[in-house]
Design a protein around this motif. Structure first.
Motif, PDB file in Angstrom:
ATOM      1  N   PRO A  51       0.842  -1.197   0.000  1.00 42.23           N
ATOM      2  CA  PRO A  51       0.000   0.000   0.000  1.00 42.23           C
ATOM      3  C   PRO A  51       0.881   1.252   0.000  1.00 42.23           C
ATOM      4  CG  PRO A  51      -0.607  -1.488   1.793  1.00 42.23           C
ATOM      5  CD  PRO A  51       0.666  -1.988   1.210  1.00 42.23           C
ATOM      6  N   TYR A  52       0.565   2.196  -0.861  1.00 46.18           N
ATOM      7  CA  TYR A  52       1.371   3.416  -0.914  1.00 46.18           C
ATOM      8  C   TYR A  52       0.603   4.653  -0.474  1.00 46.18           C
ATOM      9  CZ  TYR A  52      -0.822   3.861  -5.542  1.00 46.18           C
ATOM     10  OH  TYR A  52      -1.719   3.929  -6.573  1.00 46.18           O
ATOM     11  N   ASP A  53      -0.677   4.481  -0.120  1.00 45.15           N
ATOM     12  CA  ASP A  53      -1.437   5.615   0.404  1.00 45.15           C
ATOM     13  C   ASP A  53      -2.496   5.126   1.375  1.00 45.15           C
ATOM     14  OD1 ASP A  53      -3.578   4.673  -1.115  1.00 45.15           O
ATOM     15  OD2 ASP A  53      -3.430   6.233  -2.627  1.00 45.15           O
ATOM     16  N   ALA A  54      -3.157   6.056   2.040  1.00 44.13           N
ATOM     17  CA  ALA A  54      -4.149   5.714   3.059  1.00 44.13           C
ATOM     18  C   ALA A  54      -5.433   5.171   2.451  1.00 44.13           C
ATOM     19  CB  ALA A  54      -4.462   6.948   3.912  1.00 44.13           C
ATOM     20  N   ASN A  55      -5.593   5.268   1.130  1.00 43.45           N
ATOM     21  CA  ASN A  55      -6.778   4.741   0.464  1.00 43.45           C
ATOM     22  C   ASN A  55      -6.650   3.257   0.143  1.00 43.45           C
ATOM     23  OD1 ASN A  55      -8.043   7.260   0.436  1.00 43.45           O
ATOM     24  ND2 ASN A  55      -6.974   7.833  -1.435  1.00 43.45           N
ATOM     25  N   GLY A  56      -5.478   2.684   0.412  1.00 47.59           N
ATOM     26  CA  GLY A  56      -5.273   1.269   0.156  1.00 47.59           C
ATOM     27  C   GLY A  56      -4.780   0.940  -1.238  1.00 47.59           C
ATOM     28  N   ASN A  57      -4.444   1.953  -2.033  1.00 51.49           N
ATOM     29  CA  ASN A  57      -3.878   1.684  -3.355  1.00 51.49           C
ATOM     30  C   ASN A  57      -2.526   1.003  -3.180  1.00 51.49           C
ATOM     31  OD1 ASN A  57      -5.938   2.913  -4.992  1.00 51.49           O
ATOM     32  ND2 ASN A  57      -5.211   4.860  -4.195  1.00 51.49           N
ATOM     33  N   THR A  58      -2.237   0.042  -4.052  1.00 49.69           N
ATOM     34  CA  THR A  58      -1.022  -0.739  -3.896  1.00 49.69           C
ATOM     35  C   THR A  58      -0.196  -0.773  -5.176  1.00 49.69           C
ATOM     36  OG1 THR A  58      -2.098  -2.812  -4.544  1.00 49.69           O
ATOM     37  CG2 THR A  58      -2.098  -2.268  -2.192  1.00 49.69           C
ATOM     38  N   VAL A  59       1.058  -1.128  -5.000  1.00 50.62           N
ATOM     39  CA  VAL A  59       1.981  -1.371  -6.098  1.00 50.62           C
ATOM     40  C   VAL A  59       2.765  -2.628  -5.729  1.00 50.62           C
ATOM     41  CG1 VAL A  59       3.769   0.151  -5.137  1.00 50.62           C
ATOM     42  CG2 VAL A  59       3.780  -0.388  -7.573  1.00 50.62           C
TER      43      VAL A  59
END
Length: 107
Positions: A51-59
């Motif tokens: 996760p790269y942000d608090a919205n749960g988006n991932t890479v």
């Protein structure tokens, strides 16, 4: 980085970890030893979605490491220091156009 999630029910964690803070548990659970190449890091950690942000988006770890100049890391700190600006760039850009398109689709 970490941020407190919105309060809902008692089953949620107190904080959501993202960026290199979200990678640290994977490193702690692994048998990865340093120095390690990017391929060894991905193989040992199983290419997790970070996760790269608090919205749960991932890479994927492999994708993030692809944006790092180094191909070998002498220490865990060196690995995390190299990944930090990459994950910050994802956070600031919202993950790029593909991530933004995925967010618009209903499925």
């Amino acid at each position: 980085m970490a941020v407190r999630p919105p309060q809902q029910d008692g089953d949620e964690p107190d904080t959501l970890e993202f960026g290199i803070a979200a990678l640290s548990p994977h490193l702690s659970k692994s048998d990865l030893t340093f120095p390690a190449t990017t391929d060894e890091v991905v193989r040992e950690l199983g290419d997790p979605a970070i996760p790269y942000d608090a919205n749960g988006n991932t890479v994927r770890l492999s994708e993030a490491l692809g944006a790092v100049r180094a191909t070998q890391f002498d220490t865990q700190r060196e690995l995390l220091d190299a990944l930090h600006p990459v994950l910050e760039e994802y956070r600031e850009s919202g993950g790029g156009i593909l991530s933004q398109l995925r967010a618009l689709l209903p499925f």
